[in-house]
Design a protein around this motif. Sequence first.
Motif, PDB file in Angstrom:
ATOM      1  N   TYR A   1       0.806  -1.230   0.000  1.00  0.00           N
ATOM      2  CA  TYR A   1       0.000   0.000   0.000  1.00  0.00           C
ATOM      3  C   TYR A   1       0.834   1.274   0.000  1.00  0.00           C
TER       4      TYR A   1
ATOM      5  N   LEU B   1       2.155   2.633  -2.472  1.00  0.00           N
ATOM      6  CA  LEU B   1       2.096   3.238  -3.807  1.00  0.00           C
ATOM      7  C   LEU B   1       0.705   3.854  -3.952  1.00  0.00           C
ATOM      8  N   PRO B   2       0.602   5.106  -4.428  1.00  0.00           N
ATOM      9  CA  PRO B   2      -0.717   5.735  -4.494  1.00  0.00           C
ATOM     10  C   PRO B   2      -1.662   5.027  -5.463  1.00  0.00           C
ATOM     11  N   ASN B   3      -1.106   4.503  -6.578  1.00  0.00           N
ATOM     12  CA  ASN B   3      -1.986   3.919  -7.596  1.00  0.00           C
ATOM     13  C   ASN B   3      -2.530   2.551  -7.194  1.00  0.00           C
ATOM     14  N   ILE B   4      -2.177   2.059  -6.004  1.00  0.00           N
ATOM     15  CA  ILE B   4      -2.845   0.847  -5.506  1.00  0.00           C
ATOM     16  C   ILE B   4      -4.338   1.149  -5.340  1.00  0.00           C
TER      17      ILE B   4
ATOM     18  N   ILE C   1      -6.056   2.943  -7.407  1.00  0.00           N
ATOM     19  CA  ILE C   1      -6.613   2.685  -8.741  1.00  0.00           C
ATOM     20  C   ILE C   1      -6.812   1.183  -8.931  1.00  0.00           C
ATOM     21  N   GLY C   2      -5.801   0.399  -8.539  1.00  0.00           N
ATOM     22  CA  GLY C   2      -5.900  -1.057  -8.661  1.00  0.00           C
ATOM     23  C   GLY C   2      -7.097  -1.607  -7.899  1.00  0.00           C
ATOM     24  N   GLU C   3      -7.292  -1.156  -6.678  1.00  0.00           N
ATOM     25  CA  GLU C   3      -8.411  -1.668  -5.854  1.00  0.00           C
ATOM     26  C   GLU C   3      -9.759  -1.326  -6.489  1.00  0.00           C
TER      27      GLU C   3
ATOM     28  N   CYS D   1     -10.323  -0.677  -9.674  1.00  0.00           N
ATOM     29  CA  CYS D   1     -10.458  -1.426 -10.937  1.00  0.00           C
ATOM     30  C   CYS D   1     -10.824  -2.881 -10.687  1.00  0.00           C
ATOM     31  N   ILE D   2     -10.298  -3.470  -9.609  1.00  0.00           N
ATOM     32  CA  ILE D   2     -10.655  -4.860  -9.284  1.00  0.00           C
ATOM     33  C   ILE D   2     -12.129  -4.941  -8.901  1.00  0.00           C
TER      34      ILE D   2
ATOM     35  N   LYS E   1     -14.263  -3.368 -12.074  1.00  0.00           N
ATOM     36  CA  LYS E   1     -13.925  -3.795 -13.443  1.00  0.00           C
ATOM     37  C   LYS E   1     -13.872  -2.610 -14.420  1.00  0.00           C
TER      38      LYS E   1
ATOM     39  N   LEU F   1     -11.324  -1.271 -16.869  1.00  0.00           N
ATOM     40  CA  LEU F   1     -10.089  -1.850 -17.407  1.00  0.00           C
ATOM     41  C   LEU F   1      -9.385  -0.955 -18.430  1.00  0.00           C
TER      42      LEU F   1
ATOM     43  N   ASN G   1      -5.579   4.410 -17.131  1.00  0.00           N
ATOM     44  CA  ASN G   1      -5.491   4.873 -15.738  1.00  0.00           C
ATOM     45  C   ASN G   1      -4.239   5.692 -15.475  1.00  0.00           C
TER      46      ASN G   1
ATOM     47  N   PHE H   1      -2.357   8.161 -12.167  1.00  0.00           N
ATOM     48  CA  PHE H   1      -2.389   8.780 -10.825  1.00  0.00           C
ATOM     49  C   PHE H   1      -1.512  10.027 -10.851  1.00  0.00           C
TER      50      PHE H   1
END
Lengths: 206, 385
Positions: A118, A120-123, A125-127, A129-130, A133, A135, A138, A140
């Motif tokens: 955690y 990294l700020p773009n995590i 974005i990852g959360e 997007c998961i 969905k 896709l 993206n 940051f």
Amino acid sequence: METFNYSVIKSGMIKSSQYPEFNWDGTTSADTNFLQSLYEKMKVEYPKYYKMNELCQSGVLSALLSLPKNYEVDYDPDKLGLIVQNNSSSLVSDFPYSKEYYCTREKIYQPKPSLFTYTLPNILIGEICIKQKLLGENFFFISEEFDLEPILDEVRFLFETGVLEGCLIGWAEVNPDNINNFFFFLTPDSFNNHQLGEQINQLYFH
Amino acid sequence: MERKSERMKMHQVFTVSDGLYIPLGSDTQQVFKEVKDGVSSIKEGQRFDFPETTYVSQFSDDPSLSYEGSSRLEAMAKQSIKNSIAKLPRKLDTEDTGFIICTTKGNIDLLEPEKTFSQQSNEMYLFRLASKLSTYFGIPHKPIVISNACTSSLLGLIHGMRMIMCGKYKHVIVTGADIVSAFTLSGFRSLKALSSSYCKPFDNDRDGINLGEGAGTIIISADASLSSYPEQIILSDGFTSNDGTHISAPHRNGEGLHTILRKLVSKHGASTSDFISAHGTGTKFNDAMEARAITRSGLQNTPIHSLKRYFGHTLGACGIVESIICIQGMLQNLLIPSLGLNKLGTDDYLNMVRRPEERELRSFIKMGAGFGGCNAVIRFQKAEA
């Protein structure tokens, strides 16, 4: 009247254009943890939520409150983008991670990997997007204050070239004392509204 | 807010100059010479009190890095920017110039765990780092900061490219920089992502990454006459995507990367590029994912390499640093071999570059992927004669 969906989650206020049932003006502050209380009220039931840092937790809830209700059927996931900006990057997690690292290095040299992820700020974005969905594209961005210019420049390009058909945009600033999230969802149609910038500024700064 | 209702007119984007500052060499030509000779800056040694030997590419009290009020990171970034500006045939008009800084962790070596969040120094904030650099170089526009894990500097190039295409800026300076710190090294170590030896991208015995540090700068422009290269180079395309599956592991089938590679193939055909520079970190999952995405996109016969064994994984800087090496390779019509490869160890076949090979090169793809499920691809080509 706004032509786009938006939500505000901050310490002392919750507002959503689509889900007014969760609006909160901060006056009934019986809840010690307003974010947890919002999570429960929204009945999200997402076990991964409890593994996240507060930046990601509040961001995931902001996304839920801002995405159009039937976006999964209306949009191709590859054409849904996510652009987020904040001030302090992932400092809210860098800090506990470095404490843990400095405390443990003499003994076991083994900080928790889940804490490191955690940092990294773009995590965030990852959360999102998961969970949702999204896709497509993206980015940051980091900025001292909420700065629409680079975000709208990028979104304009992505809409005009047909790369995206919808884009979730967020300011997500979380520090140990405060949460200040403002998310909104744009489409090529809502983007061509000439008062867009003013409306966004009005909603965020007032 | 002003908005154009008519379709935007797209400008062509030229890559006009670059600058490097990494432990392997203090600018592009020096680094490229070392790469051509098969030299690596990754060294084994004891670092940051770790009990075991670590393998990293790190500056060791480099006397040419003068700190003078700069952090280590700023000193590296400044040097790479200076190097890139010095090669331009004439001075940039800074009024028309955008500035993008790309980094994962910025000045993370200055974090003070014994202090509270609000007591942290200004140096910890990435936007302050950016404004310090833009002031130093006299760029009046507000700098843009992108922090998107290991795709940071590819995203910086993509955003900058688009801003020139749509006419927002005439020129954009894009800088990627990251340092090796106890913070990141301990983190990758806790994830068991560090190689126990020198990294071996795409090899059967690959077991993880070697971290590296340094900075790279690429200047892009709508004005081809600013080019410092013997031939004109175009930054033609760039896309990003998200896997939407896991925050710290790539999609097994390389879905997100495949989606954007397919966009390049549908625009330029299966012979879309003369070579591919992979992310190729040397972890089991990353390299397998890339091989899958390449095969699914029909690019398995395109020569491919990873540059990580030469100067380590430079995190947020790697997209720019590696693109700079590839631009030199393309200009000199030289395929650069994938150092550290013995036996190919991905399920999908790849046409790995195993030894230097001279052949006409007109285009290449640089790929990247990172934590948070992010993927990015960009494509460079020589202008048609």
